[in-house]
Design an enzyme around this catalytic site. Structure first.
Site, mmCIF file in Angstrom:
data_model
loop_
_atom_site.group_PDB
_atom_site.id
_atom_site.type_symbol
_atom_site.label_atom_id
_atom_site.label_comp_id
_atom_site.label_asym_id
_atom_site.label_seq_id
_atom_site.Cartn_x
_atom_site.Cartn_y
_atom_site.Cartn_z
ATOM 1 N N SER A 199 0.876 -0.701 0.152
ATOM 2 C CA SER A 199 0.282 0.221 -0.412
ATOM 3 C C SER A 199 0.694 1.097 0.119
ATOM 4 O O SER A 199 1.405 1.561 -0.673
ATOM 5 C CB SER A 199 -0.615 -0.335 1.208
ATOM 6 O OG SER A 199 -1.528 1.355 1.319
ATOM 7 N N GLU B 227 -7.791 -1.295 -10.455
ATOM 8 C CA GLU B 227 -8.457 -1.893 -11.318
ATOM 9 C C GLU B 227 -7.797 -2.958 -12.657
ATOM 10 O O GLU B 227 -6.514 -2.353 -13.112
ATOM 11 C CB GLU B 227 -9.577 -1.383 -11.935
ATOM 12 C CG GLU B 227 -10.571 -1.159 -10.585
ATOM 13 C CD GLU B 227 -11.903 0.149 -11.080
ATOM 14 O OE1 GLU B 227 -11.184 -0.087 -12.502
ATOM 15 O OE2 GLU B 227 -12.492 0.999 -10.623
ATOM 16 N N HIS C 96 -7.991 -5.496 -0.270
ATOM 17 C CA HIS C 96 -6.130 -5.236 0.401
ATOM 18 C C HIS C 96 -5.325 -4.917 1.212
ATOM 19 O O HIS C 96 -4.069 -5.235 0.918
ATOM 20 C CB HIS C 96 -6.482 -3.613 1.134
ATOM 21 C CG HIS C 96 -5.188 -2.425 0.687
ATOM 22 N ND1 HIS C 96 -5.115 -2.401 -0.921
ATOM 23 C CD2 HIS C 96 -5.452 -1.435 1.295
ATOM 24 C CE1 HIS C 96 -3.296 -0.641 0.171
ATOM 25 N NE2 HIS C 96 -3.692 -1.308 0.958
#
Length: 268
Positions: free
Chosen positions: A102, A222, A246
């Site tokens: 992340s 995506e 996530h």
């Protein structure tokens, strides 16, 4: 199987005190950079396994865990990336692997583009692809700020259930214990940087082999994003963990490790 944990320590690099946890102590060096509200200790379960094959260092990013925090400190992604580069140099890590999740993946991309001395390979785990003129990062800032404030006030771990309803009690207890060490200014700065820093401008400058790991249920990356990133990094390897959100290793730990394939030279 016995633990691979060796010790926690501090090093002064890039002008600040950086805290880290070390696992394994043998094999190629690997630096693990966690996300926006994840102190190093919350990734210890991942480092335990990586430590079986790699000399693994889990970093407390500035403003989190036991690393330096101060009013007015520069908490930009660029400053954090400079920290990682200086950390590797201070410890003499040569031909090291960098795995970032992340925010840590965003930091890793900047390291690979601008502070790549000694870096051999980069793994970006579900990085936010937001940026100038792009769709926003799907997580709301109050999700982070409200949970930090609750834990700073000494709230019970159960107060975190609405924030992470699929997590186990053990996962929530560990997060509750350490979340208060995440400086609110550092978190807010990083969150806003997801929308103001142009990650895609850094990607063509990355010369080391790279792997993008995508959370199939995360909603962060995506298919069109993967295509665009591949166009900027033609040699990029991409693997999807279809069952995970996530926080991939929390949702599907085995799927997370399988996602590396043999990119690091051997399955993990």
């Amino acid at each position: 199987m016995s633990s691979t944990f060796l010790y926690g320590a501090n090093v002064r690099a890039n002008g600040i005190r950086q805290h880290y946890l070390r696992f394994g102590g043998k094999g190629r060096p690997l630096v693990l950079v966690p996300g926006i509200t994840s102190p190093a200790v919350t990734w210890a379960f991942v480092a335990e396994r990586l430590g079986r094959q790699f000399d693994t260092y889990v970093l407390d990013v500035r403003g989190r865990g036991l690393s330096e925090t101060a009013p007015g400190m520069d908490y930009s992604l660029e400053a954090c990336a400079a920290d990682v580069g200086a950390f590797a140099q201070a410890l003499g890590l040569a031909d090291y692997f960098l795995v970032g999740h992340s925010m840590g993946a965003r930091i890793g991309a900047i390291v690979a583009a601008h502070h790549a001395q000694g870096l051999a390979r980069l793994v970006m785990v579900d990085p936010p692809v937001s940026g100038p003129g792009r769709r926003p990062y799907p997580a709301r800032i109050d999700w982070y700020v409200d949970s930090i404030r609750l834990m700073r006030e000494g709230a019970d771990w159960e107060k975190l259930k609405p924030f992470s309803p699929t997590w186990t009690e053990a996962q929530l207890r560990l997060r509750a214990e350490w979340l208060h060490t995440c400086d609110e200014d550092a978190v807010v700065c990083a969150y806003h940087a997801f929308g103001t820093h142009d990650m895609h401008a850094d990607l063509p400058a990355i010369a080391v082999p790279a792997l993008l790991m995508v959370a199939g249920k995360g909603g962060v990356i995506e298919a069109a994003d993967v295509d665009e990133i591949r166009s900027l990094m033609p040699g990029l390897e991409v693997r999807t963990v279809p069952t995970a959100g996530h926080m991939i290793p929390w949702d599907d730990e085995e799927g997370f490790f399988q996602g590396f394939g043999t990119f690091l030279g051997t399955p993990v």
